[in-house]
Design a protein around this motif. Structure first.
Motif, PDB file in Angstrom:
ATOM      1  N   ARG A  94       2.776   4.705   5.992  1.00  0.00           N
ATOM      2  CA  ARG A  94       2.539   3.947   4.773  1.00  0.00           C
ATOM      3  C   ARG A  94       1.464   4.326   3.895  1.00  0.00           C
ATOM      4  O   ARG A  94       1.417   4.176   2.776  1.00  0.00           O
ATOM      5  CB  ARG A  94       2.554   2.415   5.174  1.00  0.00           C
ATOM      6  CG  ARG A  94       3.623   1.964   5.713  1.00  0.00           C
ATOM      7  CD  ARG A  94       3.472   0.486   6.404  1.00  0.00           C
ATOM      8  NE  ARG A  94       4.683  -0.169   6.608  1.00  0.00           N
ATOM      9  CZ  ARG A  94       5.160  -0.204   7.961  1.00  0.00           C
ATOM     10  NH1 ARG A  94       4.777   0.441   8.621  1.00  0.00           N
ATOM     11  NH2 ARG A  94       6.396  -0.973   8.383  1.00  0.00           N
ATOM     12  N   GLU A  95       0.382   4.889   4.542  1.00  0.00           N
ATOM     13  CA  GLU A  95      -0.967   4.952   3.952  1.00  0.00           C
ATOM     14  C   GLU A  95      -0.633   6.307   3.065  1.00  0.00           C
ATOM     15  O   GLU A  95      -1.047   6.345   1.756  1.00  0.00           O
ATOM     16  CB  GLU A  95      -2.339   5.237   4.751  1.00  0.00           C
ATOM     17  CG  GLU A  95      -3.406   5.784   4.217  1.00  0.00           C
ATOM     18  CD  GLU A  95      -4.446   5.892   5.013  1.00  0.00           C
ATOM     19  OE1 GLU A  95      -5.543   6.198   4.551  1.00  0.00           O
ATOM     20  OE2 GLU A  95      -4.199   5.541   6.190  1.00  0.00           O
ATOM     21  N   THR A  98       1.811   5.440   0.131  1.00  0.00           N
ATOM     22  CA  THR A  98       1.191   4.913  -0.968  1.00  0.00           C
ATOM     23  C   THR A  98       0.345   5.613  -1.948  1.00  0.00           C
ATOM     24  O   THR A  98       0.382   5.778  -3.136  1.00  0.00           O
ATOM     25  CB  THR A  98      -0.016   3.857  -0.274  1.00  0.00           C
ATOM     26  OG1 THR A  98       0.727   2.862   0.570  1.00  0.00           O
ATOM     27  CG2 THR A  98      -0.651   3.096  -1.361  1.00  0.00           C
ATOM     28  N   ARG A 102       1.301   5.947  -6.096  1.00  0.00           N
ATOM     29  CA  ARG A 102       0.131   5.983  -6.882  1.00  0.00           C
ATOM     30  C   ARG A 102       0.454   7.292  -7.914  1.00  0.00           C
ATOM     31  O   ARG A 102       0.424   7.141  -9.034  1.00  0.00           O
ATOM     32  CB  ARG A 102      -1.265   5.882  -6.380  1.00  0.00           C
ATOM     33  CG  ARG A 102      -1.293   4.707  -5.286  1.00  0.00           C
ATOM     34  CD  ARG A 102      -1.435   3.606  -6.460  1.00  0.00           C
ATOM     35  NE  ARG A 102      -0.265   2.827  -6.618  1.00  0.00           N
ATOM     36  CZ  ARG A 102       0.554   2.323  -5.908  1.00  0.00           C
ATOM     37  NH1 ARG A 102       0.040   1.826  -4.499  1.00  0.00           N
ATOM     38  NH2 ARG A 102       1.908   1.710  -6.208  1.00  0.00           N
ATOM     39  N   TRP A 136       9.884  -1.826   1.484  1.00  0.00           N
ATOM     40  CA  TRP A 136       8.598  -1.529   1.350  1.00  0.00           C
ATOM     41  C   TRP A 136       8.052  -0.695   0.039  1.00  0.00           C
ATOM     42  O   TRP A 136       7.068  -1.101  -0.636  1.00  0.00           O
ATOM     43  CB  TRP A 136       8.052  -0.846   2.553  1.00  0.00           C
ATOM     44  CG  TRP A 136       6.538  -0.709   2.607  1.00  0.00           C
ATOM     45  CD1 TRP A 136       5.516  -1.568   3.281  1.00  0.00           C
ATOM     46  CD2 TRP A 136       5.650   0.176   2.140  1.00  0.00           C
ATOM     47  NE1 TRP A 136       4.401  -1.294   3.025  1.00  0.00           N
ATOM     48  CE2 TRP A 136       4.373  -0.172   2.375  1.00  0.00           C
ATOM     49  CE3 TRP A 136       5.977   1.410   1.402  1.00  0.00           C
ATOM     50  CZ2 TRP A 136       3.282   0.829   2.065  1.00  0.00           C
ATOM     51  CZ3 TRP A 136       4.967   2.196   1.024  1.00  0.00           C
ATOM     52  CH2 TRP A 136       3.702   1.877   1.318  1.00  0.00           C
ATOM     53  N   ILE A 137       8.974   0.322  -0.297  1.00  0.00           N
ATOM     54  CA  ILE A 137       8.599   1.229  -1.325  1.00  0.00           C
ATOM     55  C   ILE A 137       8.716   0.172  -2.500  1.00  0.00           C
ATOM     56  O   ILE A 137       7.972   0.384  -3.525  1.00  0.00           O
ATOM     57  CB  ILE A 137       9.442   2.338  -1.267  1.00  0.00           C
ATOM     58  CG1 ILE A 137       9.040   3.203  -0.411  1.00  0.00           C
ATOM     59  CG2 ILE A 137       9.454   3.079  -2.679  1.00  0.00           C
ATOM     60  CD1 ILE A 137       9.797   4.355  -0.133  1.00  0.00           C
ATOM     61  N   ASN A 140       5.817  -1.541  -3.713  1.00  0.00           N
ATOM     62  CA  ASN A 140       4.778  -0.957  -3.828  1.00  0.00           C
ATOM     63  C   ASN A 140       4.436   0.242  -4.852  1.00  0.00           C
ATOM     64  O   ASN A 140       3.880   1.314  -4.822  1.00  0.00           O
ATOM     65  CB  ASN A 140       4.314  -0.196  -2.548  1.00  0.00           C
ATOM     66  CG  ASN A 140       3.690  -1.352  -1.552  1.00  0.00           C
ATOM     67  OD1 ASN A 140       2.521  -1.640  -1.631  1.00  0.00           O
ATOM     68  ND2 ASN A 140       4.590  -1.627  -0.584  1.00  0.00           N
ATOM     69  N   THR A 141       5.738   0.030  -5.847  1.00  0.00           N
ATOM     70  CA  THR A 141       5.748   1.099  -6.905  1.00  0.00           C
ATOM     71  C   THR A 141       5.892   0.202  -8.146  1.00  0.00           C
ATOM     72  O   THR A 141       6.373  -0.823  -8.133  1.00  0.00           O
ATOM     73  CB  THR A 141       7.024   1.861  -6.721  1.00  0.00           C
ATOM     74  OG1 THR A 141       7.140   2.872  -7.799  1.00  0.00           O
ATOM     75  CG2 THR A 141       8.111   1.209  -6.729  1.00  0.00           C
TER      76      THR A 141
END
Length: 355
Positions: A94-95, A98, A102, A136-137, A140-141
């Protein structure tokens, strides 16, 4: 009846230049293509080396292309294949993911496609795990459109032979677990489908609980066998009434960007014309518009050799005659034919296995 048309640059083999990519995108935008997904298998930073950052010069090219797409009114996206991440989707994954998201946000992508195609997994409950990753993606996008390609993206049994038997109810589980706004790619009854029918698409849509986005593997010509042939003919076997059962129709282009535009224009024509579509006339019109009369006539004269015979069945004498003929034309499409005759577009099994 119409459907959203686009390009998913998802082939194995040599990479295009950004100038080639831009010319194709702008050409197709003028004919109603409204999205472009950058996902070449040869961009290892989107696939096997996805954990590593793109080099600065490549990031700058992505940003520039994103701006060009926006100016043309085309939704730009990237296909990210976090290679076999579903085997270990932990905090470390996940890190790293991420950081990649970004970078893609900064590049200005509007669509993010998560591609699980051509990957092997022994993970139990594969569909649920993949849906968890996509959710999850999605959270986080900054991309406003999310799409995904399943591991089993066709009914074709070749996928089961190569990647292991598909789990029971794979599509149904995937459809139930994915958010309803996530688009799902599907290639048809075969990986490279000769025909795609409304009945088939309706069945797939019912299983997914949403209309699929057709990932059309024509005119793509990657792989050892197909790269020996140019795919130039107009689209057939895709009736316009498929549109009622599709959320979108994306073509996977050929290795030759200028030549790809010829069949691409005929697909747009087939949706516009519906039952009045004539594939021979569509090819004739598209070739003349893109190549000019003389080069279009020459290409149609040589169609049987270029598309059907292929490199293996062209004699040395015929090859030299073709080189002499196309060397007389100052056009990117003629240059692609010359490069193909020289073997520059040959895709090897090693490329497919390592990209």
């Amino acid at each position: 009846m119409t459907v959203e048309l686009g390009v998913i640059e998802g082939f194995y083999g040599p990479m295009w230049s950004w100038a080639e990519r831009g010319r194709l995108m702008t050409s197709l935008a003028a004919h109603g293509y409204s999205f472009y997904l950058y996902a070449p298998k040869a961009d290892s930073y989107l696939r096997r080396r996805w954990q590593e950052p793109h080099p600065a010069d490549q990031t700058a090219e992505l940003e520039s292309f994103a701006r060009l797409c926006r100016r043309e009114g085309v939704r730009f996206g990237v296909g990210l294949s976090p290679f076999e991440i579903f085997n270990r989707f932990d905090d470390a994954a996940r890190e790293t993911l991420t950081a990649k998201l970004r970078m893609l946000d900064r590049a200005g992508i509007q669509e993010l496609a998560i591609l699980f195609d051509d990957m092997r997994s022994e993970v139990p409950e594969l569909a649920r795990t993949q849906a968890e990753i996509v959710r999850w993606i999605r959270d986080n996008t900054k991309a406003t459109t999310i799409s995904m390609c399943p591991t089993y993206y066709s009914d074709d049994p070749v996928l089961d032979r190569v990647f292991g038997e598909r789990p029971a109810d794979y599509l149904e589980t995937l459809g139930a677990e994915l958010p309803k706004d996530v688009r799902v790619f599907w290639t048809g009854e075969e990986v490279c489908s000769r025909e795609i029918s409304p009945g088939h698409l309706k069945r797939v849509g019912d299983r997914l609980g949403r209309k699929p986005v057709l990932w059309d593997n024509y005119p793509v010509n990657d792989g050892d066998r197909m790269s020996r042939h140019l795919h130039l003919r107009a689209f057939t076997g895709r009736p316009a009434n498929n549109a009622a059962h599709l959320a979108g129709h994306a073509i996977n282009p050929a290795l030759q960007p200028a030549l790809t535009a010829i069949p691409a224009l005929t697909l747009a024509e087939s949706y516009r014309q519906g039952p009045n579509y004539q594939y021979g006339q569509a090819l004739h019109h598209a070739a003349r518009e893109l190549l000019g009369v003389d080069l279009a006539n020459q290409l149609q004269t040589d169609l049987l050799v270029l598309q059907d015979a292929g490199l293996e069945r062209i004699s040395d004498e015929k090859r030299q005659a073709l080189i002499h003929t196309y060397d007389a034309f100052d056009h990117p499409a003629a240059n692609e034919i010359l490069r193909w005759l020289a073997g520059d577009y040959q895709v090897t099994d090693e490329m497919v296995q390592t990209q």
